[in-house]
Every structure is written in structure tokens, then in C-alpha cells.
Design a protein around this motif. Structure first.
Motif, PDB file in Angstrom:
ATOM      1  N   VAL A 197       0.852  -1.192   0.000  1.00 52.00           N
ATOM      2  CA  VAL A 197       0.000   0.000   0.000  1.00 52.00           C
ATOM      3  C   VAL A 197       0.884   1.237   0.000  1.00 52.00           C
ATOM      4  N   TYR A 198       0.613   2.132  -0.913  1.00 51.86           N
ATOM      5  CA  TYR A 198       1.384   3.380  -0.907  1.00 51.86           C
ATOM      6  C   TYR A 198       0.611   4.452  -1.648  1.00 51.86           C
ATOM      7  N   ILE A 199       1.055   5.649  -1.474  1.00 54.24           N
ATOM      8  CA  ILE A 199       0.421   6.763  -2.171  1.00 54.24           C
ATOM      9  C   ILE A 199       1.292   7.160  -3.344  1.00 54.24           C
ATOM     10  N   GLU A 200       0.668   7.164  -4.461  1.00 61.52           N
ATOM     11  CA  GLU A 200       1.426   7.491  -5.650  1.00 61.52           C
ATOM     12  C   GLU A 200       1.802   8.976  -5.618  1.00 61.52           C
ATOM     13  N   GLY A 201       2.987   9.283  -6.013  1.00 66.28           N
ATOM     14  CA  GLY A 201       3.401  10.690  -5.985  1.00 66.28           C
ATOM     15  C   GLY A 201       4.281  10.986  -4.802  1.00 66.28           C
ATOM     16  N   LEU A 202       3.989  10.312  -3.684  1.00 61.19           N
ATOM     17  CA  LEU A 202       4.857  10.540  -2.535  1.00 61.19           C
ATOM     18  C   LEU A 202       5.974   9.501  -2.470  1.00 61.19           C
ATOM     19  N   THR A 203       5.854   8.521  -3.359  1.00 61.83           N
ATOM     20  CA  THR A 203       6.827   7.430  -3.292  1.00 61.83           C
ATOM     21  C   THR A 203       7.697   7.429  -4.532  1.00 61.83           C
ATOM     22  N   ASP A 204       8.802   6.778  -4.365  1.00 64.52           N
ATOM     23  CA  ASP A 204       9.752   6.676  -5.457  1.00 64.52           C
ATOM     24  C   ASP A 204       9.377   5.449  -6.296  1.00 64.52           C
ATOM     25  N   LYS A 205       8.878   5.687  -7.511  1.00 61.56           N
ATOM     26  CA  LYS A 205       8.382   4.578  -8.345  1.00 61.56           C
ATOM     27  C   LYS A 205       9.461   3.555  -8.624  1.00 61.56           C
ATOM     28  N   ASN A 206      10.636   4.038  -8.925  1.00 61.22           N
ATOM     29  CA  ASN A 206      11.725   3.124  -9.235  1.00 61.22           C
ATOM     30  C   ASN A 206      12.018   2.197  -8.081  1.00 61.22           C
ATOM     31  N   ALA A 207      12.056   2.780  -6.911  1.00 62.96           N
ATOM     32  CA  ALA A 207      12.366   1.970  -5.738  1.00 62.96           C
ATOM     33  C   ALA A 207      11.302   0.903  -5.550  1.00 62.96           C
ATOM     34  N   ILE A 208      10.060   1.290  -5.715  1.00 65.10           N
ATOM     35  CA  ILE A 208       8.987   0.315  -5.483  1.00 65.10           C
ATOM     36  C   ILE A 208       9.047  -0.793  -6.534  1.00 65.10           C
ATOM     37  N   ASN A 209       9.200  -0.407  -7.784  1.00 60.29           N
ATOM     38  CA  ASN A 209       9.214  -1.426  -8.832  1.00 60.29           C
ATOM     39  C   ASN A 209      10.413  -2.354  -8.721  1.00 60.29           C
ATOM     40  N   ASN A 210      11.582  -1.754  -8.625  1.00 61.41           N
ATOM     41  CA  ASN A 210      12.801  -2.559  -8.711  1.00 61.41           C
ATOM     42  C   ASN A 210      13.186  -3.224  -7.413  1.00 61.41           C
ATOM     43  N   ASN A 211      12.946  -2.497  -6.308  1.00 60.16           N
ATOM     44  CA  ASN A 211      13.459  -3.018  -5.053  1.00 60.16           C
ATOM     45  C   ASN A 211      12.421  -3.753  -4.224  1.00 60.16           C
ATOM     46  N   VAL A 212      11.167  -3.519  -4.523  1.00 60.03           N
ATOM     47  CA  VAL A 212      10.144  -4.192  -3.718  1.00 60.03           C
ATOM     48  C   VAL A 212       9.380  -5.213  -4.551  1.00 60.03           C
ATOM     49  N   ILE A 213       8.684  -4.710  -5.566  1.00 59.57           N
ATOM     50  CA  ILE A 213       7.775  -5.614  -6.291  1.00 59.57           C
ATOM     51  C   ILE A 213       8.534  -6.678  -7.063  1.00 59.57           C
ATOM     52  N   ASN A 214       9.577  -6.205  -7.722  1.00 61.11           N
ATOM     53  CA  ASN A 214      10.331  -7.153  -8.545  1.00 61.11           C
ATOM     54  C   ASN A 214      10.913  -8.318  -7.748  1.00 61.11           C
ATOM     55  N   PRO A 215      11.650  -8.075  -6.682  1.00 58.36           N
ATOM     56  CA  PRO A 215      12.173  -9.220  -5.915  1.00 58.36           C
ATOM     57  C   PRO A 215      11.081 -10.071  -5.319  1.00 58.36           C
ATOM     58  N   LEU A 216      10.014  -9.431  -4.866  1.00 55.75           N
ATOM     59  CA  LEU A 216       8.955 -10.225  -4.251  1.00 55.75           C
ATOM     60  C   LEU A 216       8.339 -11.188  -5.268  1.00 55.75           C
ATOM     61  N   LEU A 217       8.204 -10.702  -6.496  1.00 56.09           N
ATOM     62  CA  LEU A 217       7.558 -11.552  -7.505  1.00 56.09           C
ATOM     63  C   LEU A 217       8.497 -12.594  -8.072  1.00 56.09           C
ATOM     64  N   HIS A 218       9.746 -12.219  -8.241  1.00 57.87           N
ATOM     65  CA  HIS A 218      10.609 -13.075  -9.050  1.00 57.87           C
ATOM     66  C   HIS A 218      11.697 -13.794  -8.310  1.00 57.87           C
ATOM     67  N   ARG A 219      12.177 -13.277  -7.236  1.00 62.61           N
ATOM     68  CA  ARG A 219      13.298 -13.946  -6.592  1.00 62.61           C
ATOM     69  C   ARG A 219      12.802 -14.991  -5.626  1.00 62.61           C
ATOM     70  N   ALA A 220      13.428 -16.097  -5.600  1.00 58.89           N
ATOM     71  CA  ALA A 220      12.890 -17.196  -4.801  1.00 58.89           C
ATOM     72  C   ALA A 220      13.811 -17.600  -3.683  1.00 58.89           C
ATOM     73  N   ASP A 221      15.036 -17.071  -3.711  1.00 58.29           N
ATOM     74  CA  ASP A 221      15.988 -17.506  -2.683  1.00 58.29           C
ATOM     75  C   ASP A 221      15.680 -16.874  -1.338  1.00 58.29           C
ATOM     76  N   GLY A 222      15.595 -17.718  -0.340  1.00 60.60           N
ATOM     77  CA  GLY A 222      15.348 -17.229   1.021  1.00 60.60           C
ATOM     78  C   GLY A 222      13.938 -16.721   1.195  1.00 60.60           C
ATOM     79  N   SER A 223      13.708 -16.072   2.310  1.00 55.09           N
ATOM     80  CA  SER A 223      12.370 -15.550   2.583  1.00 55.09           C
ATOM     81  C   SER A 223      12.133 -14.338   1.710  1.00 55.09           C
ATOM     82  N   SER A 224      10.899 -14.065   1.469  1.00 56.50           N
ATOM     83  CA  SER A 224      10.598 -12.971   0.554  1.00 56.50           C
ATOM     84  C   SER A 224      10.965 -11.632   1.160  1.00 56.50           C
TER      85      SER A 224
END
Lengths: 367, 374, 514
Positions: C70-97
Motif C-alpha cells: 500500500v502506498y500513495i502514488e506521488g509521494l513514493t519513489d516509483k523506481n524503488a517500489i518497482n525494482n526493489n520491492v515488487i520485482n524481488p517479491l515476484l521473481h526472486r525465490a531464494d530465502g524468505s521474501s
């Protein structure tokens, strides 16, 4: 026990309060006054009076050293009971009130005479009460700072007198001791009036930050007063021919009238206006002391209600009654007499009295 | 509302309402009519006439000042009115010059009482220059040459340039008062006349009572200033003894300027006689010699001749003072300072005492610079 | 009611209760549920009409649990959310999410109150089904201005970096000057709705603890909706808000702020505002500029003297003009008097009216110049200079001399380096003019006396504002009227009440002079 620590003043402020109270209108009046009494030798009684005053002020300090943590009234209350303190406080309140009134009326008279002849006196009084209230309401510390500041920004005054240099005739001063010692000695008591104010130490002493310098402070304050008086009398006596000196009122101002600079003439107008800073020291500190005494008497900490009453009274009284020049002279005379009693004699008597009193008490307790 | 609350409010409100009613002494500069020159004269009947020159501040006015004359008509009325028309009814707050006519100084008793207004009203200036005018004052106040500035500036300018050459004295009201009141001195005033142009070339001497007594030429005025010690730059043109001039028929005159002149006056007393020793040290620069002489060779002679000449002139001047019973130098001041006891006895008739005094003048002229040619 | 205490000072009692924190009424301080659905439902209730709230459902790869970001668009850094949060959560499988998330700051939160406030401030929150904790991820990022030259306080030789609207950056800017362990920052929150972060920055071993406590108490006492700008905060914590003089210095220069901190003062930074508060300040500190310390000391001294002179000119020149032309014309030498008189003669107004008219015109032009965009602003200069300046004299409405006086006053007030001080000066000038028109020189002197009385009684954070003039400390005049050589200023100013008073050792260059 340090009851007054919150409002302490520095040594310099202490010096400046004392200096300012003494010097204020003496600087304007003293030369003419001494000329009538002792001619061009008038500067000698000033010196002698200064030494006597130094001695008297040291007595005051000696008195206060008996009870360093409180005012004189606290001391009396401590030794002789509450009522003795209250009586003394009342007496001092009246004395300082008279002191302030004299200074204020003198200033109004001078400003009315020289700057604003048609403006009603009460408006001038009212104007003067504005800074008075702004400053005195904030307590002793601010009064001290003000004294310091007022003297500091008035330091230009001696330098202005340098411009009269070309009109000075040192020959007028000679010979010294024209008429011998007699007129000189008889003029000495007249100088005391212009040295009054040092008795304020009975209130100031407990507020002083470094009490061991108190005596030095008073001696310095007195020394500067003597120097400034000497300076102005010598300038005036070298400027005016000996018989003229007795005729001119306020020679300190008359002397300034000779100055013509390329951008300003008749400098004395500017001088009188800005000298109000020094004048104000002849009533702002005494007014504060008055309300300090009265609020001490009532046992209250807050001095502002009393201050308001007195400030309003001063302004209103000038609407109904402004002393004429002669009456002002009488007021000054009254102040002079009570000043000699309160400042020169009373502390000494008290000192001896307390010394004997404590001896007797001790003796009784011991036996 | 509490009592203190009311007080607090009163303390703020009352002053401001009252203060708004101020402006009692306001007088805008352009509305004030202040005289820059005051003239005091007397008419034939002996009444006081007061002239006054007031600047007009109007860019369209051609004449920049206007003059006011107040006098009385009949002798009878005059006697009543002459006191009513005092000097003070004019606004002298910015007075530059006070011109007093010679006639008034000669005949009007105690004319100096008219000066009272300047000293009593604390706002009036006391640095106004006092000048003596030789003639009728109406001429002066009607004198508006188109090529000159207004009268006060003219007078001031004239006085200043004459003063810079030390050819007259400059006396302000304040100094006049001092000289009038000092028992050991008599006043001196610059004196000018209108002779097609304004000319300031005399110095008037007043006696103890402030009456006109004598006048000095520019040269004498210079020597007076020298004795008064209030100037040290002089330009003298003096004759030298004939024997120094080798070429017959040549003018025996030389000019020099002196600066850093030092005058010493010493007083002593023998019995009831004062004795003054005056010593003048005068380093000079030659500016003009109208006869051939080898200055280098005859330096000593030249110096001696100049010294003798100046000394002679000084002695003549002093004996003139003594004759006329005038002491504009203020020898009495020296007497008072050194011989107070005796002076006090004689101070009320000091000028007579002064007339008896002995003078011993010594002048030491030193050629400091002989100029750029031999 | 408080009008009567114009020159009064509100006394701050030292025994004040800390302000109770009151959260927004909906977000009661209750814990979240471990059911994702409940949480999202609750979230929906909390954030009605919030279209910029973004909820991203993510099936976690390792456990297969459902999660929601959950976040507010505009107050957050899109790049950070896409690359550092959503991407690893969806694609990386090593260790805990959780450990695969690559943002710097992850905090466990349990209550709704901090969660909502974190969302509103730009963090994103990760809810995981079946877990009683939510995770706050530091993904803040909002539109920001680049660091630019300060607008109000330009300098010739100083740094060309000004504060910006984010407190982190501002702290960083100061820290770059003072990378020292003892540089401390204490966070405070001000404003019920605005909830600004206010940082109090000081050198722990130099600043006086009592002054610091006073400052913090005053900040904590504020109970207000929102603080938009630093100026608002100043007015709420000033010793005497009725005074025309500023008692805290506001600066937008990091170098100034750093040098003040080093002298033992306290700097208060307010998030979202590009200027910081410096306190306790003294009257003289408003005359100092950062350039003074980098120009040669003799020149800096000259400029200092010029500024003090300008202060008096700006305050009193028109008043003197009024006093002298309508009360004391005898003070003017005669030639000057005749010149002035000639110009005044054709003017129909009294000097007071003349002066007030011209001063008001000047103030209007200045105000117009400030608000107008730069290209239009030039017109003001033309209108002012030619139309008003010249035409008014030719028309004979105002005298030449008055125009000179006004121009001189204006220039004098431009010399003063601090805007807030100049604002006060402008106000006082009018009061002085009134006093002068009523009482001439006497009026001026009395107003100067009142002014002095006011200035010496004024305090900033309980320390005297008039120092080192009143109370007088001659040894500290080294950095007031004059700017002494730097190696002479070995002590910190007394007015800062610094605990460590020595500032530097003997740094005087070796040479013949020594």
C-alpha cells in the motif's frame, strides 16, 4: 538566601547608574553655580567635594557589607524589626521620588526653554514618560543596561567641546586661589548636591554580581563624575571672561553655541536633544528605586503597578502645575538638604549605630 | 476589568491621543521669515531704526530678499516707540550678520542693551558676526547689485576674505559680549563702508562703555591680530631705511609673508606701573623687493631693518591705544593673571592704568626663504 | 487584549506540561488484524476519497501467501517500489521474501496510527496475510527542487547552495560542514494535521543545555493544525512577538547555519521549508553576512560600519529632515539653508506630508517589485524612477531634497543584509517621522530612547538580544561594528551562552607582524 540573584547587575552597570544619576544636570548647571561662589577657582571645590563624596560613598559600602545578601531595608528588618525597615523604605522612596521629580522638571524646563518654547509642559513630560516606563518596568537589570548604553552613546560629548578649543583663553584661569581659600571652602557644600545618588547602593548592593569590587566601583563612578565636572568647568572658565561666567546661565550650552561646522551650526540644539539620554538617568533609576522601595514596603515582588501610578502621576501633575524656575530652585534646595542628610550623614550614623547595637546585643546575650 | 487592566490601557491610549495634538512649535522653514542681516541705526532725533533683510523662498521672485525698516516718525512718538520696537520682534533665529551704524555707536547710550535678546532667547544664535557700518544704513539695505549674491552672503564673504589676510578682526556676538564684560579688555569690530562697492578696510575700536572711539587701518589691524595671538599668517609691505637702497630713486619697499609668527607677552609691575615685555618672533618669506639688493650678503641688515620697522609700527600702535585709552589686545587679561591683587584694585579704571603702562617691544624677523630668484 | 502589551514579553514558564499527542480521530490506536482482507477493508474505511492510494496485491513466491503493498502514488519513489520491492517479491525465490526486499529501511508496525501516518508521508506498507505485523518500507520520494543559489541571501564568495524543502537534505547540507560526532539532531513533531518534522540541531558539547531545553520546550508547547513555513514557527516561539525586531535569525544558507552552530547556537530545521531558525540571536548578528568572513578583515570592518550607519540612516533620516526643516532650521548652515529654502519654497506641502507621501510611494514600489515577475518588475523601476522621481519634482509637488532623502533612505535599507530586520526598520521609520513632526529633534531622541529601552529589554531564548552592547562586553565587539581578524576571535560569543568558550587556538600567521 540569594533573593536578588535573578536580577543581578554587572560592575560596569553599577558604575554607570551611579555616574549617570550624579552627573546628569550637574554638567549643565555646575559651572555657573561654582562661578558665582568661587569665581574662576570654582573647579577646586569640585575636586574637594569629589573627595568628600568618595569617602561618604565608601561609608555606604561599609554599611552594606554588614548584610551583603539583602538591601538596606532587609538589613534593618533583620536587626531592628520589620517596621524599622518599612520606615526606612518609605523615607528612601520619598527621597528618590523627590530626586526623580527634580531631574524631570529640570529636563522639561530646559527643553521647553531651549527647544520647544510653545509646547505645553505636560506633553513633554508625557513624551519623557514613554521611555521611562518602557525601561523601568523591566526591572533593575534593564535599568542597568540602559544606564550603560546611555553613557556609551553620549561619549561624543567631550569631543564636541574640542571644537571650542580655539576660543579658549587659559589666562582666565590664572591666578589660582584668586581670593584665597575662603570662597573655595565655602563653595564646597554647594557641590554635594551635584554628587548625590550614590546612596542608591543601599538598594543596588545585593544585586551586584561581584560585591568585592563595590567600593572600587563607587570610587570609579565618583572619579568619572569629578573628571567630567572638572572638564566642563575648566572649559567654561577658559571660554567666558571671569565676570561673564557669573552672568550666563547654563554655560555648558552657551559654550557650544560658538561651534560652527560646515554641515551644522548651532550645535547646542542637537546637544540638548541628545543630552536627554543622560538627563533620563536622573529620573529613570530613581523612579525605579522609588517603586522598589514601595513594593518592598508592601511586601510585593511586582513593581509595575506602582510604577504605572507614579508615571501617570508625574505626567498628570505637570498638566496642572509646573514649577517655575525659582520654585525649581527651591525643590533643588530641598533635595540638596535632604540629600546631604540621607546620603552623607545617615549612612555614617547607621554604621556607628549598628556597630554599637550589635555590640550591646552580643554583650547581653553573652552574659 | 481589573484596575491594573484599566491602568495599562490608559497608559497606552492617553499618551497617543494627547500626543497627536502636538505641533505647537512647528514652523516650516519656508514659512518662517527669519532675518539674515539686522541693521541698527539711529535717525537725527536719536531714535532706533531697525533694518532687516529676509530671504524670500520663491523661485519666481527676481529679488531673493526683502527688506524691512522699522522706525519712528516723530521725536515724541519715537521716545515712546523706540523701546517698543526692540530688536527681538524680528526673528533672529538664523541671524548671520548684525550691522551697527557708526552713528549709533557714537551717540546712542548703552546701545549694547539691544543685544540682550540674542542671549536671553536660548534659540537665537550668538555666532552672528557684528560689523560696524560707516554711513546711513538705508544705503546698505538698498544696495542690490545684480552681479552679487544677496547681502548676507556678500557680507560674510567679504569678512571671510579679509579675515584670511588678518586685515581685520572677526567678532561674533558672543565674543563681543565677552569683550564688553571683561574688565581687562575693550572690544574691536570690523568696519566697512559703501563706496560704489562694499569695502571692508577699517577696524573700529570701542571704549569700555561700548562707544565708538577710534578706528584702525588694515595694517594696524594686522598688528592687532598679531598682538592678540589669534592669527599667525600675515603679509606685510614695509619701507626699509634708505641706506639699504643703493640705487637712487628706487622705491624702498619690500613685501614678505609671515607664518608661524609667535608672540610672547610678559607682564610685571613696578609700584603702580605695569610693564609689558613683548617679544615677536617672525620667520618670513620674501615675496617682493622693489630695489636691487644682494639678499644673501645683506641678510642680517635686512632682517634688522624689517625688525626695526615692525617694532616701530607696533610701538606706534600701542601708544595709539594708550592715547585713546583703549585696550583691544587685552593686556588687562595678562595683568589679571599675573598681578591679580593690584589689578583688582584698579580694574574699574584699567584703561587709565593701561595708559600709564610701559612697553618694551622686541621683534625678531628671520628670513626663512628669500624666494625663487636672487 | 494583548494590544496593551505591545512592548510586552510573554514570559515562558519553565514548568510546562509536554503536549499530549492527539492522533486523528479515525485512526484509533488499535492493532491490525492478521487477516489481509480485514486489513484492506479497514484501510478502505480509513482512506475514503483517496484516489492516489495504490494497493498492489502480490502473491509471495516462497510461501504462496498473499500480500498487499500500500502506498500513495506521488509521494513514493516509483523506481524503488518497482525494482526493489515488487520485482524481488515476484521473481526472486531464494530465502524468505522479506529478505529479498532491497530498500534501506524496513520497520515492523503493528498499530494503525503509525501505519496511516507512514503511508501519508510516503512510505509503503506491506501487509502479509496471516502475519500480525505490517512492514513499513522506506520508499519516500516526491517532487523536489534542485539545490540552488539562495534567493534572499546571495553572497559573492560563500557557497552557492541553499536549503531546499526537505529536512533530510537540509540536515545533510549542514552536516557536510560539520562532520562531527557531537553534532546532534533532536526530532520534534509539530502540527496535528501537518505533522511537520522539526529538527533541533546543536553541538552537544558546546550549546548551553538550558538554552536548548528552552527551545525544545517552546517547540513542544505548540498545539496547531499545521505549520507551512518556518516563519510561522518563529512567531510561535519568539520571546516577544510584539516587537518590530526579529529575535531569531532565519537563514537559507547552509554555511551560515553551520557557522552559527559552530559558535554554539541552535539551529531549528523545519521540514518542507527552505529556511532554518538560528537562535539565540543578537541584534548585531543581523548585521553579519557570510561574506564578511571571507573578505579581508579591514574591508569587512568598513562594510560593517557602513551597515550600522545605514541602519541609523534608514531609521531616522526622513525624521531628521522633518525635524530640521520644520523645527530647527537654525541648525542648517546658511548657504545650505538658502538652497533648501529655494526648493521648499515652491512646494505646497509641509515636510511631514511630503515625507510620508514619498515614503509610502517607495514602500509601494518595493512591494510591487517583490511580487511582480521579473520582466514586469523592471517596469516598476521605470515608473518609479522616471515618472515619480522626476515628474513629481518638476510638477513642484515634492522638493528635490525630499527625493534625495528618500532615495538615500532606500539605499541605506538595501544595504542591511537581513530582510526581517529591514522590515522592522521600515515600520520604525514611520513612527520616527510622526514623532519628529510633533516634537522635532526632541521627538526623535525620545523615540530613540524608547527604541533603546525596547531593544535592551528584548531577549532571544532568554539571552539578552542587545549583547554585546547592553549588557556591555567590550571584548566581544570584535565581531560587531568591526570584524576583527579571524585569529583574534578565539572565544565564542558570550551571547550564545556556549559551554565551551574557546573556539580556536593561536592561528595568527607567522611573520614580521608577530
Amino acid at each position: 538566601m540569594k533573593k536578588y540573584a535573578l536580577n543581578d547587575i554587572t560592575l560596569l552597570q553599577y558604575i554607570m547608574i551611579n555616574f549617570g544619576m550624579a552627573v546628569s544636570f550637574g554638567f549643565i548647571e555646575l559651572p555657573a553655580m561654582m562661578a558665582t561662589e568661587a569665581g574662576t577657582d570654582g573647579w577646586i571645590p569640585i575636586l574637594i567635594g569629589g573627595f568628600v563624596t568618595m569617602f561618604a560613598s565608601l561609608v555606604v559600602i561599609r554599611l552594606m557589607q554588614r548584610f551583603p545578601e539583602g538591601t538596606f531595608f532587609d538589613m534593618l528588618a533583620h536587626y531592628l524589626g520589620k517596621w524599622a525597615g518599612k520606615t526606612a523604605a518609605l523615607a528612601f522612596a520619598l527621597y528618590f521620588l523627590l530626586y526623580a521629580y527634580d531631574g524631570l522638571i529640570y529636563t522639561i524646563r530646559l527643553i521647553k526653554g531651549r527647544l520647544l518654547p510653545e509646547t505645553p509642559a505636560f506633553l513633554i513630560a508625557l513624551m519623557l514618560m514613554l521611555p521611562t516606563y518602557t525601561i523601568a518596568r523591566n526591572g533593575l537589570r534593564i535599568v542597568g543596561r540602559y544606564a550603560e548604553f546611555a553613557v556609551m552613546i553620549s561619549l561624543w560629548i567631550p569631543f564636541v567641546y574640542l571644537y571650542t578649543l580655539e576660543n579658549l583663553h587659559p589666562l582666565y584661569l590664572l591666578p589660582v586661589f584668586k581670593e584665597g581659600w575662603k570662597p573655595i571652602l565655602s563653595a564646597v557644600p554647594g557641590t554635594f548636591f551635584y554628587y548625590l545618588g550614590f546612596v542608591s547602593s543601599v538598594i543596588l548592593y545585593p544585586f551586584l554580581k561581584h560585591k568585592k569590587h563595590a567600593s572600587a566601583g563607587l570610587v570609579i563612578a565618583n572619579g568619572i563624575t569629578v573628571l567630567s565636572y572638572l572638564f566642563i568647568t575648566l572649559v567654561c572658565y577658559m571660554f567666558l571672561s571671569p565676570d561673564e561666567a557669573k552672568l550666563i546661565h547654563q554655560p555648558s550650552i552657551y559654550v557650544l553655541k560658538s561651534i560652527e561646522l560646515s554641515f551644522i551650526e548651532q550645535v547646542e540644539g542637537l546637544f540638548i536633544a541628545f543630552y536627554a539620554f543622560i538627563f533620563s538617568l536622573s529620573w529613570i533609576p530613581p523612579l525605579y528605586f522609588t517603586v522598589f522601595c514601595t513594593s518592598w514596603m508592601m511586601g510585593k515582588q511586582e513593581h509595575r503597578p506602582h510604577l504605572r501610578v507614579i508615571v501617570i502621576l508625574f505626567a498628570v501633575s505637570t498638566y496642572f502645575y509646573l514649577p517655575t524656575y525659582d520654585e525649581l530652585e527651591n525643590i533643588s534646595q530641598l533635595l540638596g538638604v535632604s540629600g546631604i542628610a540621607v546620603e552623607y550623614l545617615f549612612p555614617g550614623i547607621m554604621l556607628v549605630f549598628l556597630w554599637i547595637y550589635v555590640r550591646l546585643r552580643k554583650g547581653r546575650n553573652w552574659t | 476589568m481589573s484596575v491594573t487592566g484599566i491602568l495599562r490601557r490608559a497608559l497606552i491610549v492617553i499618551p497617543f491621543t494627547l500626543l497627536i495634538s502636538g505641533c505647537y512649535d512647528r514652523l516650516d522653514m519656508e514659512e518662517a521669515s527669519f532675518s539674515l542681516v539686522l541693521g541698527l541705526d539711529r535717525d537725527e532725533q536719536g531714535n532706533l531704526i531697525v533694518y532687516s533683510s529676509i530671504p524670500t523662498f520663491n523661485q519666481h521672485a527676481k529679488k531673493k530678499t526683502h527688506e524691512i525698516v522699522v522706525s519712528s516718525i516723530s521725536p515724541r512718538e519715537g521716545r515712546l516707540k523706540s523701546d517698543a520696537y526692540s530688536v527681538g520682534s524680528f526673528q533672529p533665529r538664523k541671524l548671520q550678520v548684525l550691522v551697527v551704524s557708526k552713528a549709533l555707536l557714537l551717540h546712542k547710550k548703552e546701545w549694547d542693551r539691544y543685544l540682550d535678546v540674542f542671549f536671553r532667547d536660548g534659540r537665537n544664535p550668538v555666532t552672528s558676526r557684528v560689523l560696524v557700518y560707516d554711513g546711513k544704513l538705508n544705503e546698505l539695505f538698498d544696495y542690490h547689485p545684480p552681479d552679487k549674491p544677496i547681502l548676507p552672503l556678500q557680507l560674510l564673504g567679504m569678512l571671510e576674505s579679509t579675515d584670511s589676510r588678518a586685515e581685520t578682526v572677526v567678532t561674533t556676538l558672543q565674543q563681543l559680549q565677552r569683550e564688553l564684560l571683561d574688565k581687562g579688555q575693550t572690544p574691536a569690530l570690523p568696519q566697512f563702508a559703501l563706496d560704489q562697492e562694499l569695502k571692508l578696510n577699517r577696524t573700529a575700536l570701542l571704549d569700555r562703555d561700548g562707544r565708538y572711539a577710534a578706528s584702525l587701518t588694515s595694517k594696524e589691524a594686522m598688528l592687532l591680530r598679531l598682538l592678540q595671538k589669534n592669527a599667525d599668517k600675515f603679509r606685510f609691505t614695509i619701507p626699509v631705511p634708505k641706506h639699504l637702497v643703493e640705487e637712487p630713486g628706487a622705491a624702498n619697499v619690500l613685501s614678505f609673508s609671515a607664518d608661524q609668527t609667535k608672540t610672547k607677552i610678559k607682564v610685571s609691575r613696578k609700584g603702580d606701573k605695569f610693564r609689558y615685555d613683548i617679544y615677536v618672533h617672525m620667520p618670513v618669506n620674501l615675496t617682493e623687493i622693489l630695489f636691487p639688493i644682494d639678499v644673501v650678503v645683506e641678510k642680517a641688515e635686512l632682517e634688522a631693518a624689517c625688525s626695526a620697522e615692525i617694532r616701530k609700527q607696533l610701538e606706534a600702535l600701542i601708544s595709539k591705544f594708550q592715547q585713546k585709552r583703549l585696550d583691544p589686545v587685552g593686556f588687562g587679561v595678562y595683568a589679571r593673571a599675573r598681578e591679580y591683587g593690584y589689578f583688582k584694585q584698579v580694574q574699574d579704571r584699567w584703561v587709565d592704568e593701561f595708559a600709564k603702562a610701559e612697553f618694551n617691544v622686541k621683534v625678531n624677523v628671520v628670513l626663512a626663504d628669500i624666494g625663487a630668484i636672487e | 487584549m494583548r494590544i496593551t502589551s505591545w512592548f510586552g514579553r510573554k514570559k515562558y514558564a519553565h514548568t510546562s506540561k509536554p503536549k499530549p499527542y492527539v492522533a486523528s480521530p479515525i485512526a484509533a490506536s488499535e492493532p491490525i488484524s492478521d487477516q489481509l482482507e480485514h486489513n484492506l477493508l479497514h484501510l478502505g474505511q480509513l482512506f475514503t476519497d483517496t484516489p492516489d492510494l495504490n494497493i498492489r496485491h502480490i502473491p509471495l513466491r516462497d510461501t504462496g501467501e498473499l500480500a498487499a503493498l500500500v502506498y500513495i502514488e506521488g509521494l513514493t519513489d516509483k523506481n524503488a517500489i518497482n525494482n526493489n520491492v515488487i520485482n524481488p517479491l515476484l521473481h526472486r525465490a531464494d530465502g524468505s521474501s522479506l529478505s529479498s526486499i532491497t530498500v534501506g529501511r524496513i520497520t515492523k508496525l503493528r498499530d494503525w496510527a503509525p501505519i496511516t501516518s507512514a503511508i501519508l508521508k510516503g512510505s509503503s506498507i506491506l501487509f502479509i496475510d496471516g502475519q500480525p505485523d505490517a512492514f513499513m518500507l522506506g520508499t519516500e520520494g516526491w517532487p523536489q527542487r534542485a539545490i540552488e543559489d539562495p534567493q534572499m541571501e546571495t553572497s559573492l564568495k560563500g557557497a552557492h547552495q541553499g536549503f531546499v524543502e526537505s529536512i533530510e537534505q537540509n540536515i545533510a547540507l549542514i552536516r557536510r560542514y560539520l562532520p562531527h560526532r557531537e553534532l546532534k539532531i533532536r526530532n520534534h513533531q509539530v502540527g496535528r494535521r501537518g505533522d511537520s518534522r522539526v529538527g533541533v540541531m546543536y553541538l552537544a558539547d558546546v550549546a548551553h543545555p538550558e538554552v536548548l531545553r528552552e527551545m525544545e520546550e517552546r517547540i513542544d508547547r505548540i498545539d496547531i493544525d499545521v505549520i507551512i513555513n518556518t516563519g510561522e514557527l518563529v512567531e510561535l516561539i519568539e520571546d516577544n512577538p510584539f516587537s518590530p525586531f526579529p529575535q531569531f535569525m532565519l537563514t537559507e544558507r547552509p554555511d551560515t547555519a553551520a557557522s552559527q552552530v559552530a559558535q554554539g547556537r541552535i539551529v531549528v530545521l523545519v521540514d518542507r521549508s527552505p529556511s532554518v531558525i538560528v537562535g539565540p540571536s543578537t541584534f548585531t548578528s543581523f548585521f553579519q553576512s557570510v561574506d564578511d568572513y571571507s573578505t579581508r578583515w579591514s574591508i569587512a570592518t568598513f562594510i560593517r560600519l557602513l551597515r550600522f550607519f545605514a541602519f541609523f540612516v534608514a531609521i531616522s533620516l526622513p525624521a531628521f529632515y522633518i525635524a530640521i526643516t520644520s523645527y530647527h532650521f537654525e541648525l542648517i548652515p546658511v548657504k545650505l539653508l538658502l538652497t533648501i529654502g529655494e526648493y521648499r519654497g515652491s512646494v505646497p506641502f509641509s515636510p511631514f506630508i511630503e515625507a510620508v507621501f514619498m515614503e509610502i510611494t517607495l514602500e509601494m514600489m518595493r512591494e510591487a517589485g517583490v511580487r511582480l515577475p521579473a520582466p514586469v518588475g523592471q517596469t516598476v523601476g521605470i515608473v518609479g524612477g522616471i515618472v515619480i522621481g522626476q515628474a513629481i519634482v518638476q510638477a513642484g509637488l515634492i522638493s528635490n531634497i525630499m527625493v534625495i532623502v528618500v532615495a538615500f533612505t532606500a539605499i541605506a535599507s538595501f544595504i542591511l543584509p537581513n530582510y526581517d530586520l529591514v522590515a522592522g526598520v521600515r515600520l520604525i521609520r514611520f513612527l520616527m517621522m510622526i514623532a519628529a513632526s510633533l516634537f522635532g529633534l526632541f521627538g526623535i531622541v525620545v523615540s530613540l530612547m524608547v527604541l533603546t529601552g525596547h531593544l535592551i529589554a528584548l531577549e532571544s531564548l532568554g539571552t539578552p538580544f542587545g549583547s554585546p552592547f547592553a549588557p556591555l562586553r567590550l571584548s566581544e565587539w570584535k565581531d560587531t561594528f568591526v570584524r576583527a581578524p579571524l585569529w583574534k576571535m578565539t572565544k565564542r560569543p558570550h551571547s550564545t551562552r556556549a559551554v565551551q568558550s574557546t573556539r580556536q587556538g593561536d592561528n595568527q600567521p607567522e611573520g614580521d607582524g608577530k
